[in-house]
Each structure stands twice: as structure tokens, then as C-alpha cells.
Write an enzyme that holds these catalytic residues in place. Structure first.
Site, PDB file in Angstrom:
ATOM      1  N   HIS A 102       0.653  -0.966   0.105  1.00 36.00           N
ATOM      2  CA  HIS A 102      -0.125  -0.004  -0.065  1.00 36.00           C
ATOM      3  C   HIS A 102       0.824   1.195   0.117  1.00 36.00           C
ATOM      4  O   HIS A 102       0.617   2.330  -0.627  1.00 36.00           O
ATOM      5  CB  HIS A 102      -0.952   0.086   1.105  1.00 36.00           C
ATOM      6  CG  HIS A 102      -1.724   1.319   1.313  1.00 36.00           C
ATOM      7  ND1 HIS A 102      -2.799   1.523   0.601  1.00 36.00           N
ATOM      8  CD2 HIS A 102      -1.586   2.432   2.090  1.00 36.00           C
ATOM      9  CE1 HIS A 102      -3.253   2.790   0.788  1.00 36.00           C
ATOM     10  NE2 HIS A 102      -2.698   3.283   1.796  1.00 36.00           N
ATOM     11  N   GLU A 132      -7.735  -9.203 -13.271  1.00 41.64           N
ATOM     12  CA  GLU A 132      -6.749  -9.392 -12.382  1.00 41.64           C
ATOM     13  C   GLU A 132      -6.794 -11.011 -11.855  1.00 41.64           C
ATOM     14  O   GLU A 132      -5.840 -11.242 -10.846  1.00 41.64           O
ATOM     15  CB  GLU A 132      -6.903  -8.347 -11.167  1.00 41.64           C
ATOM     16  CG  GLU A 132      -8.318  -8.429 -10.570  1.00 41.64           C
ATOM     17  CD  GLU A 132      -8.460  -7.014  -9.564  1.00 41.64           C
ATOM     18  OE1 GLU A 132      -7.375  -6.568  -9.334  1.00 41.64           O
ATOM     19  OE2 GLU A 132      -9.649  -6.898  -9.141  1.00 41.64           O
TER      20      GLU A 132
END
Lengths: 69, 590
Positions: free
Chosen positions: B188, B430
Site C-alpha cells: 500500500h 486481475e
């Protein structure tokens, strides 16, 4: 430790001595390092305007084994 | 001066005072100071003790008002213990062992805790000791420990790892760099740093222990070097480097901003930006973004500690789309694991990456999903909005998601609320299953967006955040390249058959890494969505290639039998095509 808390109720400066080592009776850490086992002989001194009362109650606690037994 | 090496995940150089984020409990690093600094540490300690005593007295007064004077000798005990027992010992540790004040405190306290634990009677008083310690450390660290929400000066953030909920609290204009103990290239913090165009180095192992708040720290996001307390020469060297890089970047951005992303032989491409927060849009446009290819909306869910209202969603989206003029805004619906905000203590899940997350969660919490969809649709009345569904693995999921969109449209119709009826709907590709049934999914979407981070992870069975297997995370793996090729092929074929066409974009790390630009162009990719910092560089790369070369590169790259060789080949090609990269980070790291 009840002794420490009791000591902190008084204005006088209070010390405890064992085997010639003298520490501040109001500090937990200092009293802790004194490591007074049962039956040890302690000398409590107080100096200040409420010294007499302080000594009286502190000795009372010590005699009954810090009030814990 | 201390030098640490980590993984560079976002380029640039930051030189600032450190802001050390701890996870709540203060962790005290073992830190030794120079002999001549001991005096200063003692003074710091004495100040902190005085503050702590003041603190205790305040608590005492407050307690007095509530319960009367009788039982309050405990406060006096704490003061006495601190001033006339502990203080001398702390000072002794600083003077004799040259410990930092914090470390002296934690060291001495630890010894007493151990001592008191040994005896039932004294053990009962341990809470007192902890209380004293906590208060003192708070005062000691407090000097340098400002509120992350109210930073008064620019800092670099030093943390173990950063969670999305932590990063939403930052004053973004005050944060100039990140360095973390944990994390990898796709963590992140890496994504956020690139989104914010600030340097970041992760995977440093012990950086939170090495740096104290207020230390001057250099974060070199190009090489992965972090320098603590740099000497004058080093500081001068890096300041110069940072300045010249800034100038280079500005020149690159200015030079390229108004030029199209076009190959030498005239193939026009779209370069979009990935964003985490709408506030990033003006900077993205400034760098030449032709739209937003991925707007992650998770922050809306993390910011308030509760579900965002439709109004909150809508206001964010409308503001975003209004910044963009006619450029598209691709809003991805909630893409997160459920345990982040549903329920207090999540039950442990064996494989969270394979669990109830992302679109699966939205299907379970349909009301939450509909709230977001309503806001997205309402915002579509103000500009070009696209809906992007994450983690689709089956046709059924896609159809179900579309059905919910239809329901929401019906509700808006009934209420007479305006929205764009022909809103474009797309899905993230994905998961390998979605890539392999691209031809099936293509029938019901307007666009695909290949999310390479997850695609690589799911294709190769590698958790990218797990350091033990991180080296197996290989975007250039032949299996990954074949999946990408098949998705792009499907998209380009459909463009001929469908009137509205099917565009294929890519929004993962690969699209922002110039090492892959030629390959992706050659495979036929027409939309690149990258963090805005990378836009000028990708554009420059695109403008240095012709399609014939790009196709050759793609053909060649698909022939290799393993990722390492493909990687080597692509690196060589990239250097040949663009010998003077502005700042390279992607191609150096796996």
C-alpha cells in the site's frame, strides 16, 4: 508497598534503613531494593512537622507485617 | 551517520526530519548517544520527569474533586518514586552507558518490572510501575511527537508498515517521503507514494528502531538508500541531487505535457493516471494525464471509521469529475477485504487473498454496494464517468453486478435523478480465470482494465507481501505475458465486431514501468494508467518507439522460457530505446 503509600500521606521526609543502608520511604523503587525479608530489622526515621504521627502509623504497619499477613 | 538499504518503490529524494509512526504502544529502540550528548539527554530526561510530575499532579487534582483527598496518596507515591528513586538511576544509565533518555527509562523500568514480578506481593503493584513508565515516556516522546493529523512542518514518515486507514489521516502536503520496515514493491505504501509522487523505500527491516523522531533522514527512492543523521558532505551531495532531479523532472513534464502520447510512426495512445484521492487530479493533469484510469475508492470507507453516506461518495466523485473536464474518470467500486471494516475482531481467515473480498464482499453487502453505485451514477451527470468492477472471476459475477447497476438506474429513474444512461462499465482483469475467458466477459463490458499486481500474484501463486516468496513475483513470467496478450487480443478483436468497441487498458505496476512499455505497445495495448509521477517518463518512452520495433520486441519477449531472460532482454532494449531515463526505479527491482 502499603508502607510506601502510607509514608506518602505525610509531609515529613521519611527514610527506612536496613543493615546501615538508608532509603527514601516514599519511593516504591527505593523500598523495593531494600528487599526486606520477614524478620528483618528496620529503622524508620521521620523529619518534619508531622514526623511523630508518621512514625506511629508506619511502625504500626511494619509490626503487623506491612499489613499484609 | 547511518546508512540503510531497502527496496526503492517510488523515485525521488526527500531530506527531512523524521516522523516516527508507532503502532500505539511506544517501542523504544536501543539507542546510544555520543558521550558529549549525554548532558543534553539528561536535560531532556529532567524536563520530561518534571512534565510527568506536573501531569500526575493534574490527575491528582481531578481525582480529588471526584473522590476527595483520602485515598490519593498513590499519586504522591508515584511522584516520590519517580523523583527520588528512578530519576537517579535513569541519569546513571545515560551518563555511564550513554543510553538515550528513552532507552535508559525503558531499560531501568524493565529491570524493576522483572524484580517485582518475582514476588506475588510486589507483582500486585506492577500496574503502578507501568503507569509511571507510560506517563514518562509520553512526556519524553511528546517533545517530538506531534499529531500526524496536525503536522506543522514537512516530514518524512518512518513506520513499520502503513495501512490505508493510517494514510488517509496524513496531511498530504506535509509528507515528503516514506521509509518502512516491511512491505514490497506493490504494498500500500508503495502505491500511495507513487500516487503522491514522493520517494519511498520499503523493506528496511529495522528502520523504526534506527530512527528517532526528529532525526534528519534522507530517503533516496531511486536506489533504496536511507541515511540517518547525514554528515554535512552527504547532506550537500543529496540536496544537490534532489534539486537537479527536480529541475529535470519539471523540464520533462513541461516539455511533454502538451505533446500527445504518440509513437514515432503515429500510433496514438491514452495515458491515464491512477489515483487514491481526488485531490491528486490537478497534479495528474499538470503532468499530462488524459483522464483517470483507476480511482481507488477505499479511502472513503477507511476515513471515517464508518460506512460513507451516499452524499459523501457523491461529493467526492462529483468534485473529481468536475476537475477533469471531458476526460474520463474511472471509478473502481470497493476493492477490499471485509475484515477491514465489518465487525470488530475479524475471525482469522486461512487465505484472505482468496477469501470474501472485493466484489464478493459487495455482493454480500448489497446496500453498501448500491450506495456507492448510486453516487457514481449521479456523478455521471457531471462528466465522463466509468464504472470499474474489481476481481471479477466469472460471467455470472459480471452479469449480477450489471443487474445491480440496472436496479439502481431504475431507482434513480423513479426518483427523477439525472445520470448518464450509457455509462461505460468495465471490469478489472486481475484473476487468471477472467483473463482466460476474456472473450466471454467481453460481451457484457465496455472496457477491460488489466490489474497486473493481482494478476501476477494469482497467476504465480505468490503473495506479493510475503517476503519469503517475494522473489517469485515475476511480472515477466511467460504465463503472465501470455495472459496479458490474450486479454489484449480479445479487446482488439472486439473493437472490430462491436459498434462501441472494447478498450483494454492496464493499471498495474507494469504499465508504469518503462521496461515494459515497448512490450505492451507491441502486444497492442492502447491505454496505460499509471501513477501520475510516471506519466512524463512513460510518455517519453512511447514517443521514442515505433510500432514495428514494439511488435518485434513483443514477439521476441514471448519466446523466452523464463522471466529472468525476458527481464534481461527488456532491460537491454529499454536502455537502447531510451538511453537517458529520468529516474529509473521499476526496472531495477522485481
Amino acid at each position: 508497598m502499603q508502607l510506601v503509600e502510607m509514608a506518602n500521606k505525610y509531609h515529613s521526609s521519611i527514610t527506612i534503613a536496613k543493615d546501615g543502608r538508608k532509603v527514601d520511604a516514599k519511593s516504591m523503587i527505593s523500598v523495593l531494593t531494600l528487599a526486606a525479608a520477614q524478620g528483618a530489622e528496620l529503622l524508620i526515621s521521620a523529619d518534619g512537622d508531622d514526623a511523630e504521627e508518621a512514625l506511629e502509623s508506619l511502625c504500626g504497619i511494619v509490626e503487623i507485617g506491612f499489613g499484609e499477613e | 551517520m547511518e546508512i540503510r538499504k531497502g527496496i526503492p518503490v517510488s523515485p525521488g529524494i526527500a531530506i527531512r526530519e523524521a516522523f516516527v509512526l508507532d503502532s500505539g504502544e511506544a517501542t523504544i529502540p536501543r539507542r546510544v548517544v555520543h558521550e558529549e550528548e549525554a548532558g543534553r539527554e539528561v536535560e531532556r530526561l529532567q524536563r520530561a520527569v518534571a512534565d510527568a510530575v506536573k501531569d500526575i499532579r493534574t490527575s491528582q487534582k481531578r481525582a480529588e474533586a471526584r473522590i476527595g483527598k483520602e485515598h490519593l496518596s498513590i499519586f504522591d507515591t508515584h511522584v516520590a518514586t519517580l523523583e527520588r528513586g528512578l530519576l537517579d538511576e535513569f541519569i546513571a544509565r545515560i551518563r555511564e552507558d550513554h543510553y538515550s533518555a528513552e532507552y535508559a527509562v525503558s531499560k531501568v523500568m524493565r529491570r524493576y518490572v522483572k524484580m517485582m514480578m518475582g514476588d506475588d506481593y510486589t507483582a500486585s503493584r506492577l500496574p503502578d510501575l507501568y503507569d509511571i513508565q507510560k506517563r514518562l515516556l509520553r512526556c519524553l516522546l511528546g517533545e517530538r511527537r506531534a499529531d500526524i493529523k496536525k503536522l506543522t512542518q514537512p516530514v518524512v514518515i518512518i513506520a513499520h508498515d502503513l495501512t490505508p486507514s493510517q494514510t488517509v489521516e496524513f496531511e498530504k502536503d506535509k509528507v515528503t517521503g516514506f521509509a518502512t520496515d516491511a512491505g514490497g514493491k506493490t504494498s500500500h505504501v508503495a502505491i500511495l507514494a507513487r500516487a503522491m509522487s514522493i520517494p519511498a523505500v520499503v523493506g528496511l527491516g529495522t528502520i523504526t528502531a534506527d530512527v528517532s523522531g526528529g532525526d534528519t533522514v534522507i530517503i533516496d527512492g531511486n536506489t533504496g538508500t536511507v541515511i540517518i543523521d547525514p554528515d554535512d558532505d552527504t547532506l550537500r551531495k543529496y540536496s544537490q541531487m534532489a534539486r537537479s532531479m527536480e529541475i529535470f523532472e519539471m523540464k520533462l513534464a513541461v516539455e511533454l505535457r502538451d505533446l500527445p502520447a504518440e509513437t514515432i510512426d503515429g500510433r496514438r495512445l491514452a495515458i491515464y493516471a491512477n489515483i487514491e484521492f481526488p485531490e491528486e487530479i490537478p497534479a495528474a493533469i499538470e503532468r499530462g494525464a488524459e483522464g483517470i484510469g483507476l480511482y481507488r475508492t477505499e479511502y472513503l470507507y477507511l476515513q471515517k471509521g464508518r460506512m460513507p453516506s451516499e452524499k459523501e461518495h457523491f461529493e467526492a466523485y462529483r468534485w473529481a469529475v468536475q476537475q477533469l473536464g471531458n476526460r474520463p474518470l474511472t471509478i473502481r467500486t470497493l476493492d477490499m477485504a471485509g475484515d477491514k471494516f465489518f465487525g470488530d475482531i475479524p475471525p482469522p481467515v486461512r487465505n484472505p487473498l482468496l477469501g470474501r473480498r472485493s466484489i464478493r464482499l459487495s455482493f454480500e453487502e448489497v446496500d453498501v454496494f448500491k450506495t456507492q453505485l448510486r453516487a457514481i451514477l449521479r456523478a455521471s451527470a457531471y462528466g465522463r464517468v466509468r464504472i470499474l468492477f474489481p476481481m471479477i472471476t466469472t460471467q455470472h459475477e459480471l452479469l449480477y453486478a450489471r443487474q445491480i447497476v440496472n436496479e439502481v438506474q431504475g431507482e434513480l429513474d423513479a426518483e427523477g435523478v439525472p445520470y448518464e444512461r450509457d455509462i461505460e462499465v468495465g471490469i478489472m482483469i486481475e484473476v487468471p480465470s477472467a483473463a482466460l475467458i476474456g472473450d466471454i466477459l467481453a460481451r457484457d463490458v465496455d472496457f477491460f482494465s488489466i490489474g497486473t499486481n493481482d494478476l501476477v500474484q494469482y497467476c504465480l501463486a505468490v503473495d506479493r507481501a510475503n517476503e519469503q516468496v517475494a522473489s517469485l513475483y515475476q511480472p515477466a513470467h511467460p504465463a503472465v505475458l501470455r495472459l496479458i496478450k490474450s486479454v489484449i487480443d480479445v479487446g482488439n478483436r472486439y473493437q472490430d465486431e462491436r459498434r462501441r468497441g472494447l478498450s483494454v487498458g492496464m493499471c498495474g505496476e507494469m504499465s508504469g514501468d518503462i521496461a515494459y512499455t515497448a512490450l505492451l505497445l507491441g502486444l497492442g495495448l492502447k491505454e496505460f494508467s499509471v501513477s501520475s509521477a510516471m506519466i512524463p517518463e512513460i510518455k517519453k518512452m512511447v514517443r521514442s518507439i515505433d510500432m514495428t520495433t514494439a511488435r518485434e520486441v513483443a514477439d521476441e519477449a514471448l519466446k523466452f522460457t523464463d522471466a529472468e531472460r525476458t527481464q534481461d532482454y527488456l532491460r537491454t532494449i529499454t536502455e537502447r530505446l531510451m538511453p537517458e531515463p529520468g529516474k529509473r526505479v521499476g526496472s531495477e527491482v522485481q
